[in-house]
Motif scaffolding. Sequence first.
Motif, PDB file in Angstrom:
ATOM      1  N   TYR A  65       0.821  -1.205   0.000  1.00  0.00           N
ATOM      2  CA  TYR A  65       0.000   0.000   0.000  1.00  0.00           C
ATOM      3  C   TYR A  65       0.861   1.263   0.000  1.00  0.00           C
ATOM      4  N   VAL A  66       0.450   2.241  -0.810  1.00  0.00           N
ATOM      5  CA  VAL A  66       1.098   3.546  -0.819  1.00  0.00           C
ATOM      6  C   VAL A  66       0.023   4.599  -0.549  1.00  0.00           C
ATOM      7  N   ARG A 182       3.311 -10.851  -3.953  1.00  0.00           N
ATOM      8  CA  ARG A 182       2.672 -11.953  -4.664  1.00  0.00           C
ATOM      9  C   ARG A 182       1.209 -11.611  -4.909  1.00  0.00           C
ATOM     10  N   TRP A 183       0.730 -11.905  -6.121  1.00  0.00           N
ATOM     11  CA  TRP A 183      -0.634 -11.550  -6.496  1.00  0.00           C
ATOM     12  C   TRP A 183      -1.657 -12.537  -5.931  1.00  0.00           C
ATOM     13  N   GLY A 184      -2.920 -12.098  -5.973  1.00  0.00           N
ATOM     14  CA  GLY A 184      -4.008 -12.963  -5.563  1.00  0.00           C
ATOM     15  C   GLY A 184      -4.296 -12.934  -4.083  1.00  0.00           C
ATOM     16  N   HIS A 185      -3.968 -11.815  -3.424  1.00  0.00           N
ATOM     17  CA  HIS A 185      -4.187 -11.683  -1.992  1.00  0.00           C
ATOM     18  C   HIS A 185      -5.013 -10.430  -1.713  1.00  0.00           C
ATOM     19  N   MET A 186      -5.679 -10.445  -0.584  1.00  0.00           N
ATOM     20  CA  MET A 186      -6.551  -9.327  -0.238  1.00  0.00           C
ATOM     21  C   MET A 186      -6.525  -9.096   1.268  1.00  0.00           C
ATOM     22  N   GLY A 187      -6.304  -7.861   1.652  1.00  0.00           N
ATOM     23  CA  GLY A 187      -6.305  -7.505   3.056  1.00  0.00           C
ATOM     24  C   GLY A 187      -7.333  -6.424   3.347  1.00  0.00           C
ATOM     25  N   LEU A 188      -7.416  -6.019   4.591  1.00  0.00           N
ATOM     26  CA  LEU A 188      -8.326  -4.947   4.963  1.00  0.00           C
ATOM     27  C   LEU A 188      -7.964  -3.667   4.217  1.00  0.00           C
ATOM     28  N   GLY A 189      -6.676  -3.450   4.014  1.00  0.00           N
ATOM     29  CA  GLY A 189      -6.240  -2.278   3.265  1.00  0.00           C
ATOM     30  C   GLY A 189      -6.758  -2.272   1.840  1.00  0.00           C
ATOM     31  N   THR A 190      -6.901  -3.453   1.244  1.00  0.00           N
ATOM     32  CA  THR A 190      -7.447  -3.546  -0.108  1.00  0.00           C
ATOM     33  C   THR A 190      -8.862  -2.986  -0.151  1.00  0.00           C
ATOM     34  N   LEU A 191      -9.661  -3.324   0.865  1.00  0.00           N
ATOM     35  CA  LEU A 191     -11.032  -2.807   0.926  1.00  0.00           C
ATOM     36  C   LEU A 191     -11.034  -1.297   1.125  1.00  0.00           C
ATOM     37  N   VAL A 192     -10.113  -0.806   1.955  1.00  0.00           N
ATOM     38  CA  VAL A 192     -10.010   0.643   2.172  1.00  0.00           C
ATOM     39  C   VAL A 192      -9.680   1.342   0.860  1.00  0.00           C
ATOM     40  N   PHE A 193      -8.752   0.765   0.106  1.00  0.00           N
ATOM     41  CA  PHE A 193      -8.366   1.359  -1.169  1.00  0.00           C
ATOM     42  C   PHE A 193      -9.487   1.264  -2.194  1.00  0.00           C
ATOM     43  N   LEU A 194     -10.227   0.154  -2.205  1.00  0.00           N
ATOM     44  CA  LEU A 194     -11.351   0.010  -3.131  1.00  0.00           C
ATOM     45  C   LEU A 194     -12.429   1.051  -2.841  1.00  0.00           C
ATOM     46  N   SER A 264       3.907   2.767  10.425  1.00  0.00           N
ATOM     47  CA  SER A 264       4.476   3.121  11.727  1.00  0.00           C
ATOM     48  C   SER A 264       4.501   1.942  12.690  1.00  0.00           C
ATOM     49  N   GLY A 265       3.962   0.797  12.256  1.00  0.00           N
ATOM     50  CA  GLY A 265       3.988  -0.402  13.094  1.00  0.00           C
ATOM     51  C   GLY A 265       2.898  -0.469  14.140  1.00  0.00           C
ATOM     52  N   ALA A 266       1.839   0.338  13.990  1.00  0.00           N
ATOM     53  CA  ALA A 266       0.752   0.330  14.955  1.00  0.00           C
ATOM     54  C   ALA A 266       0.040  -1.028  14.969  1.00  0.00           C
ATOM     55  N   PHE A 267      -0.134  -1.645  13.816  1.00  0.00           N
ATOM     56  CA  PHE A 267      -0.705  -2.981  13.726  1.00  0.00           C
ATOM     57  C   PHE A 267      -0.393  -3.539  12.345  1.00  0.00           C
ATOM     58  N   SER A 268      -0.664  -4.809  12.148  1.00  0.00           N
ATOM     59  CA  SER A 268      -0.431  -5.468  10.872  1.00  0.00           C
ATOM     60  C   SER A 268      -1.738  -5.546  10.080  1.00  0.00           C
ATOM     61  N   ASP A 269      -1.612  -5.493   8.784  1.00  0.00           N
ATOM     62  CA  ASP A 269      -2.787  -5.528   7.908  1.00  0.00           C
ATOM     63  C   ASP A 269      -3.470  -6.896   7.983  1.00  0.00           C
ATOM     64  N   PRO A 270      -4.724  -6.965   8.427  1.00  0.00           N
ATOM     65  CA  PRO A 270      -5.429  -8.251   8.446  1.00  0.00           C
ATOM     66  C   PRO A 270      -5.622  -8.772   7.026  1.00  0.00           C
ATOM     67  N   ARG A 271      -5.261 -10.018   6.777  1.00  0.00           N
ATOM     68  CA  ARG A 271      -5.375 -10.603   5.448  1.00  0.00           C
ATOM     69  C   ARG A 271      -6.560 -11.565   5.402  1.00  0.00           C
ATOM     70  N   PHE A 272      -7.363 -11.446   4.333  1.00  0.00           N
ATOM     71  CA  PHE A 272      -8.504 -12.339   4.142  1.00  0.00           C
ATOM     72  C   PHE A 272      -8.082 -13.603   3.397  1.00  0.00           C
ATOM     73  N   PHE A 273      -7.217 -13.445   2.419  1.00  0.00           N
ATOM     74  CA  PHE A 273      -6.678 -14.594   1.689  1.00  0.00           C
ATOM     75  C   PHE A 273      -5.416 -14.174   0.976  1.00  0.00           C
TER      76      PHE A 273
END
Length: 273
Positions: A65-66, A182-194, A264-273
């Motif tokens: 994520y950027v 690696r492609w084919g993965h989705m995290g909470l950040g992906t939903l935020v970006f979508l 900043s290391g506050a938490f790690s991005d939760p990954r769905f798959f």
Amino acid sequence: MATGTEPHTGSGGVRTGTRAAITAPHLRTDRWWLAPAATAAGLLAFIVYSTWRAFADTHYYSAPYVSPFYSPCLAERCQTMHAGPNAALFGSWWIISPAIIILIFPLGFRLTCYYYRKAYYRAFWLSPPACAVAEPHRAYTGETRLPLILQNLHRYFFYAALLVAGVLTYDTVLAFRDTHYRWGHMGLGTLVFLLNIALIWAYTLSCHSCRHIVGGRIKHFSRHPVRYRVWGFISRLNAHHALLAWASLVSVALADFYVFLLASGAFSDPRFF
């Protein structure tokens, strides 16, 4: 409403002899000041937050994520982003935050936006503060002098905003990778970006300039059925332009803050798959 022919004691603005002789500043009995006050508070909060993040020059990238405040990153001092939107167009002489290079375009688009003009004219300049409430200014020149004549650049900032939205769309596609790219993965950040890119595009396309570009100069819609359908779609979006302006303002700040928390290391991005 009482009127009179006696001249007003005021020397300009609405206090002239050609206006109704009303001594009260306004006749409204509702809490008309709530809307401009809330608008001022919301815009001020975003200004403070975005200024801090723009000049922070840190915690704007956490693979994959950027932050949208730093994309595209065009300075040599940018963090390395694997296949990301970074290019060293500005060399080592650029010593301040790379966000300043790109933010001028979305900022210019929003500052000259028809809705935002109304919002900050009323909230900060009291021009006018609300309907049926007199403004304190003694003269009105419209947008014919500096700096307000620059509002006419809105149509050109629209084209720049399209390019920025395209880059943010690319960032959203890259968000379907994991931390090792690696492609084919989705995290909470992906939903935020979508969510953010959907609102960014909805706000950009609902722009009055976009509506005019698509169909504003067509004299016979029957001869341009495709453009007429697009114009109709944009017109429906345009009816919600104010809501989309606020929603996209919140979403872009949310996307940036999410990246900041990860970087900043506050938490790690939760990954769905």
